[in-house]
Design an enzyme around this catalytic site. Structure first.
Site, PDB file in Angstrom:
ATOM      1  N   ASP A  92     -50.977 -18.553 -82.516  1.00 37.02           N
ATOM      2  CA  ASP A  92     -52.075 -18.152 -83.397  1.00 37.02           C
ATOM      3  C   ASP A  92     -51.869 -16.749 -83.975  1.00 37.02           C
ATOM      4  OD1 ASP A  92     -53.118 -20.473 -82.456  1.00 37.02           O
ATOM      5  OD2 ASP A  92     -55.000 -19.622 -81.742  1.00 37.02           O
ATOM      6  N   ASP A  93     -52.644 -16.467 -85.000  1.00 37.58           N
ATOM      7  CA  ASP A  93     -52.815 -15.120 -85.565  1.00 37.58           C
ATOM      8  C   ASP A  93     -51.673 -14.612 -86.436  1.00 37.58           C
ATOM      9  OD1 ASP A  93     -55.089 -15.299 -84.085  1.00 37.58           O
ATOM     10  OD2 ASP A  93     -54.740 -13.551 -82.832  1.00 37.58           O
ATOM     11  N   HIS A 115     -55.979 -20.958 -89.204  1.00 36.94           N
ATOM     12  CA  HIS A 115     -56.734 -20.211 -88.192  1.00 36.94           C
ATOM     13  C   HIS A 115     -57.824 -19.390 -88.911  1.00 36.94           C
ATOM     14  CE1 HIS A 115     -57.430 -18.745 -84.227  1.00 36.94           C
ATOM     15  NE2 HIS A 115     -56.891 -17.550 -84.367  1.00 36.94           N
ATOM     16  N   HIS A 175     -49.669 -16.346 -78.957  1.00 37.12           N
ATOM     17  CA  HIS A 175     -49.803 -15.596 -80.213  1.00 37.12           C
ATOM     18  C   HIS A 175     -48.439 -15.038 -80.598  1.00 37.12           C
ATOM     19  CE1 HIS A 175     -53.780 -15.759 -78.394  1.00 37.12           C
ATOM     20  NE2 HIS A 175     -54.268 -15.691 -79.618  1.00 37.12           N
TER      21      HIS A 175
HETATM   22 NI    NI Z   1     -56.896 -15.953 -82.982  1.00 35.23          NI
END
Ligand code: NI
Length: 357
Positions: A166-167, A217, A308
């Site tokens: 993610d991110d 996301h 992440h």
């Molecule tokens: Ni996030």
């Protein structure tokens, strides 16, 4: 005379001050209570799958909501859920089994993707791109819209896990993950932020063209519970547009920031919701060994692992875990590959934490 006049005025002033103070304190209390109850409301709005997520992680059910509220309460009153540590594992299994059996369809979740790299296109990217000058092309051609598809027959009989990141995307870290995926015959899923897509476009494109999956996301990583429906749609649409500009297709899967989602929001977004069941907490511990250890201790067929790709330690931890898991008969697939292999038809009304056969 003046003396007697002044005293009552002073008293009145004191009393007024007292009143103002009291009202201020009461108002503050009301505001605090309002926010506390609002927070509870958020929890309450969460759907049945949130209950299962909590049960997976903590074996606790103090938070639940949605369709399964009453059923979970029934389970609790039937002593299916207890806090005795010795029986924790056993009870957890019973609880998850019970909750699953209440559901119309099996729970599922998974996702994956990786991305990253800006400067030197590698061989596989070159071979996977159909256009003559892929690097110069900012907007993908029709041919680009099909990323590299793997033969899924090779995964027959394997245990499957979906690594998800993610991110990102993040040019500085994602590319090292991409550089190493072939060692483990791995493809992963990236849940990217719309706001980061442009500045990390080459990385995103490389990840996609390798056969990794790109999910959304949201644009700004905001808590969707705190946005109105228009704002939610802006987050979704802007991100999907950014991604489409780079890889040629819109993502079909969404991971809401903080995992915050409910029935209402799912109806607005019109995407498939992919959460996770293994939370490495990599953003907190930033320790590759700990991350790998957690994954190795908790991996199971159908798991969705949350990481992440902003941190070197997350990349290292994931690669370390892959090295061992591969020897244990695991294969590393994207969410799309997972659902195809598990024969799951995704439902937009369900948030997926893991997948079962
Ligand atoms: Ni996030």
């Amino acid at each position: 005379m003046e003396y007697y006049e002044i005293v009552p005025i002073k008293r009145k002033t004191k009393f007024t001050k007292f009143l103002i103070g009291l009202i201020t304190i009461l108002s503050l209390l009301i505001v605090i209570i309002f926010f506390l109850s609002k927070e509870k409301l958020y929890e309450f709005q969460r759907d049945e799958t949130y209950v299962v997520a909590k049960a997976n992680k903590n074996n606790k059910t103090e938070k639940w909501g949605g369709l399964y509220k009453d059923k979970v309460k029934d389970l609790k009153s039937n002593n299916q859920i207890i806090s005795n540590e010795k029986e924790e594992v056993e009870q957890k299994e019973i609880f998850i089994e019970e909750v699953n059996s209440l559901e119309p369809e099996n729970l599922v979740s998974a996702e994956n993707e990786t991305d990253n790299m800006e400067v030197i296109p590698n061989e596989e990217e070159e071979t996977n791109l159909a256009t003559p000058n892929p690097i110069e092309e900012k907007i993908s051609s029709e041919e680009d819209k099909n990323n590299f598809k793997r033969d899924l027959g090779q995964f027959e009989g394997k245990k499957l896990v979906a690594f998800t990141f993610d991110d990102g995307p993040n040019n500085e870290t994602t590319n090292r993950l991409l550089d190493n995926l072939d060692k483990y015959n791995a493809r992963v899923t990236f849940f990217v932020l719309g706001s980061r897509v442009n500045e990390n476009a080459e990385t995103l494109k490389r990840a996609y063209n390798m056969g990794n999956q790109i999910g959304s996301h949201t644009y700004n990583h905001k808590n969707l519970f705190k946005l109105n429906s228009t704002q939610i749609m802006e987050e979704i649409t802007a991100t999907n547009n950014e991604i489409k500009n780079i890889i040629g297709v819109e993502p079909t899967i969404l991971r809401p920031p903080y995992g915050n989602i409910n029935c209402e929001i799912r109806n607005i977004i019109n995407m498939y919701t992919i959460l996770w069941d293994l939370d490495t907490e990599d953003w907190k511990n930033k320790d590759a060994n700990l991350i790998a250890e957690y994954i190795l201790n908790n991996a199971h067929d159908g798991a969705i692992i949350l990481l992440h790709d902003l941190y070197e330690t997350s990349i290292d931890g994931a690669l370390q875990a892959m090295e061992i898991l591969e020897q244990e008969g695991y294969a590393f697939v994207t969410i799309d590959e997972m659902i195809e292999l598990k024969n799951v038809e995704l439902d937009k009304n369900i948030s997926y934490h893991y997948f079962t056969d």
